[in-house]
Design a protein around this motif. Structure first.
Motif, mmCIF file in Angstrom:
data_model
loop_
_atom_site.group_PDB
_atom_site.id
_atom_site.type_symbol
_atom_site.label_atom_id
_atom_site.label_comp_id
_atom_site.label_asym_id
_atom_site.label_seq_id
_atom_site.Cartn_x
_atom_site.Cartn_y
_atom_site.Cartn_z
ATOM 1 N N ASP A 22 -16.945 16.073 -22.137
ATOM 2 C CA ASP A 22 -17.063 14.603 -22.638
ATOM 3 C C ASP A 22 -16.638 14.089 -23.243
ATOM 4 O O ASP A 22 -15.650 12.808 -22.949
ATOM 5 C CB ASP A 22 -17.382 14.099 -21.473
ATOM 6 N N LEU A 23 -16.488 13.764 -24.296
ATOM 7 C CA LEU A 23 -16.360 13.697 -25.847
ATOM 8 C C LEU A 23 -14.929 14.028 -26.344
ATOM 9 O O LEU A 23 -13.723 13.511 -26.823
ATOM 10 C CB LEU A 23 -17.397 13.490 -26.676
ATOM 11 N N ALA A 24 -14.096 15.140 -25.387
ATOM 12 C CA ALA A 24 -12.678 15.771 -25.660
ATOM 13 C C ALA A 24 -11.434 14.701 -24.248
ATOM 14 O O ALA A 24 -10.871 14.949 -24.669
ATOM 15 C CB ALA A 24 -12.784 16.955 -26.064
ATOM 16 N N LEU A 25 -12.252 14.292 -23.776
ATOM 17 C CA LEU A 25 -11.577 13.467 -21.640
ATOM 18 C C LEU A 25 -11.148 12.022 -22.303
ATOM 19 O O LEU A 25 -11.082 11.613 -23.128
ATOM 20 C CB LEU A 25 -12.427 13.944 -21.092
ATOM 21 N N ARG A 26 -10.630 12.163 -21.246
ATOM 22 C CA ARG A 26 -9.717 10.408 -21.271
ATOM 23 C C ARG A 26 -10.799 9.283 -20.687
ATOM 24 O O ARG A 26 -10.706 8.015 -21.485
ATOM 25 C CB ARG A 26 -9.385 10.434 -20.182
ATOM 26 N N LEU A 27 -12.391 9.798 -20.648
ATOM 27 C CA LEU A 27 -13.206 8.140 -21.096
ATOM 28 C C LEU A 27 -14.396 8.913 -21.878
ATOM 29 O O LEU A 27 -15.520 7.586 -21.715
ATOM 30 C CB LEU A 27 -13.302 8.789 -19.715
ATOM 31 N N ALA A 28 -13.493 9.253 -23.273
ATOM 32 C CA ALA A 28 -14.920 9.309 -24.368
ATOM 33 C C ALA A 28 -15.674 8.219 -24.663
ATOM 34 O O ALA A 28 -16.132 7.841 -24.914
ATOM 35 C CB ALA A 28 -14.084 10.562 -25.456
ATOM 36 N N GLY A 29 -13.942 7.500 -25.515
ATOM 37 C CA GLY A 29 -14.219 6.008 -25.669
ATOM 38 C C GLY A 29 -15.555 4.491 -24.877
ATOM 39 O O GLY A 29 -16.261 4.452 -25.484
ATOM 40 N N GLN A 30 -15.292 5.239 -23.813
ATOM 41 C CA GLN A 30 -15.669 4.401 -22.730
ATOM 42 C C GLN A 30 -17.442 5.059 -22.491
ATOM 43 O O GLN A 30 -18.538 4.485 -22.681
ATOM 44 C CB GLN A 30 -16.022 4.421 -20.827
ATOM 45 N N LEU A 31 -17.215 6.626 -22.782
ATOM 46 C CA LEU A 31 -19.133 6.746 -22.862
ATOM 47 C C LEU A 31 -19.592 6.594 -24.074
ATOM 48 O O LEU A 31 -20.987 6.010 -24.143
ATOM 49 C CB LEU A 31 -18.843 8.914 -22.712
ATOM 50 N N ARG A 32 -18.804 6.739 -25.627
ATOM 51 C CA ARG A 32 -19.267 6.920 -26.821
ATOM 52 C C ARG A 32 -20.272 4.686 -26.355
ATOM 53 O O ARG A 32 -20.889 4.191 -26.967
ATOM 54 C CB ARG A 32 -18.758 6.230 -27.943
ATOM 55 N N ARG A 33 -19.578 3.604 -26.119
ATOM 56 C CA ARG A 33 -19.397 2.640 -25.312
ATOM 57 C C ARG A 33 -20.792 2.403 -25.096
ATOM 58 O O ARG A 33 -21.413 1.711 -25.526
ATOM 59 C CB ARG A 33 -18.806 1.228 -25.001
ATOM 60 N N ILE A 34 -21.216 2.974 -23.713
ATOM 61 C CA ILE A 34 -22.178 3.089 -22.671
ATOM 62 C C ILE A 34 -23.323 3.560 -23.677
ATOM 63 O O ILE A 34 -24.945 2.849 -23.385
ATOM 64 C CB ILE A 34 -21.884 3.923 -21.337
ATOM 65 N N VAL A 35 -23.248 5.017 -24.473
ATOM 66 C CA VAL A 35 -24.625 5.231 -25.187
ATOM 67 C C VAL A 35 -24.762 3.889 -26.295
ATOM 68 O O VAL A 35 -26.187 3.866 -26.394
ATOM 69 C CB VAL A 35 -23.856 6.376 -25.378
ATOM 70 N N ASP A 36 -24.077 3.808 -27.057
ATOM 71 C CA ASP A 36 -24.008 2.628 -27.901
ATOM 72 C C ASP A 36 -25.258 2.198 -27.181
ATOM 73 O O ASP A 36 -25.715 0.666 -27.563
ATOM 74 C CB ASP A 36 -22.853 2.112 -28.500
#
Length: 237
Positions: A207-221
């Motif tokens: 997932d960190l290499a796919l298109r929603l990686a930025g959204q994943l990082r924001r949600i985890v933050d």
């Protein structure tokens, strides 16, 4: 901060290195415990099983996740549509009938016992597709809880606790557009409408290499220390 149930899906020998990287990232962000969804039928070596044991020692939880995580042939119209829109070739339950699904789940639980990992309380079918298994037969399976798209079901009673869910496995623009919009709605629901219901954050190895990686990082933050499925479900009884 949003209360969250954080899981890493598709934990198998070929994804172990990427899983390790995700765990290091989540721990650095203060997110633990993480629930690791393990696929038993993929040729595990003793060293790889020791890795699972070490992750348990760090406080993470294991859960059952299918057997092979692959189906060679989709059966029936629903399975073909499900594969085309969501699961591709991983929803192995949809190719089985009720007795075969129960047998797969029993085999999954026995694998953990056989390798000294302790039997998990949670089972998550690949692509959250449980398939045609009735409530009575589900109650006879070795797991206390089963997670599907809508929430987490107590197998003994059939009661489902509905919990918002976000996922990030989007490798095309169309999937990213749909999943990203749904994730925003679910995260907003967790923040404003379901304060007593944690957000399920489902992470896949790439997932960190796919298109929603930025959204994943924001949600985890935006999540606090993660919760475990057992605690959430037991508190709802």
């Amino acid at each position: 901060m949003t209360a969250a149930l954080v899981s890493i899906h598709d934990v198998m020998p070929e994804t172990l290195a990427r899983t390790a990287g995700l765990l290091d990232w989540l721990e650095a962000a203060g997110v633990r415990p993480v629930t690791l969804l393990v696929v038993p039928g993929r040729g595990w070596t003793p060293a790889q099983i020791d890795t699972l044991r070490r992750w348990q020692g760090r406080g993470h939880r294991l859960a059952g996740h299918g057997w092979a995580h692959y189906v060679a042939e989709r059966r029936g119209l629903y399975h073909r549509l499900h594969g085309a829109l969501l699961s591709r070739n991983v929803a192995e339950h949809l190719a089985l009938d009720g007795p075969a699904i129960a047998g797969l789940m029993a085999r999954n639980a026995a694998w953990f016992d056989d390798h000294g990992l302790g039997r998990p309380s949670l089972y998550v079918p690949p692509a959250w597709a449980l398939g045609p298994i009735g409530r009575a037969r589900l109650a006879e399976t070795p797991f206390e809880w089963v997670e599907t798209l809508s929430g987490v079901t107590e197998t003994a009673t059939g009661r489902c606790r509905r919990l918002p869910l976000v996922g990030f496995e989007a490798d095309t623009a169309v999937r990213a557009l749909g999943a990203g919009a749904l994730n925003r709605a679910m995260a907003g629901c967790a923040r404003h409408l379901c304060r007593r219901r944690p957000l399920r954050v489902a992470i896949h190895p790439d997932d960190l290499a796919l298109r929603l990686a930025g959204q994943l990082r924001r949600i985890v933050d935006g999540v606090g220390p993660a919760r475990c499925y057992d605690g959430v479900m037991q508190s709802a009884r």
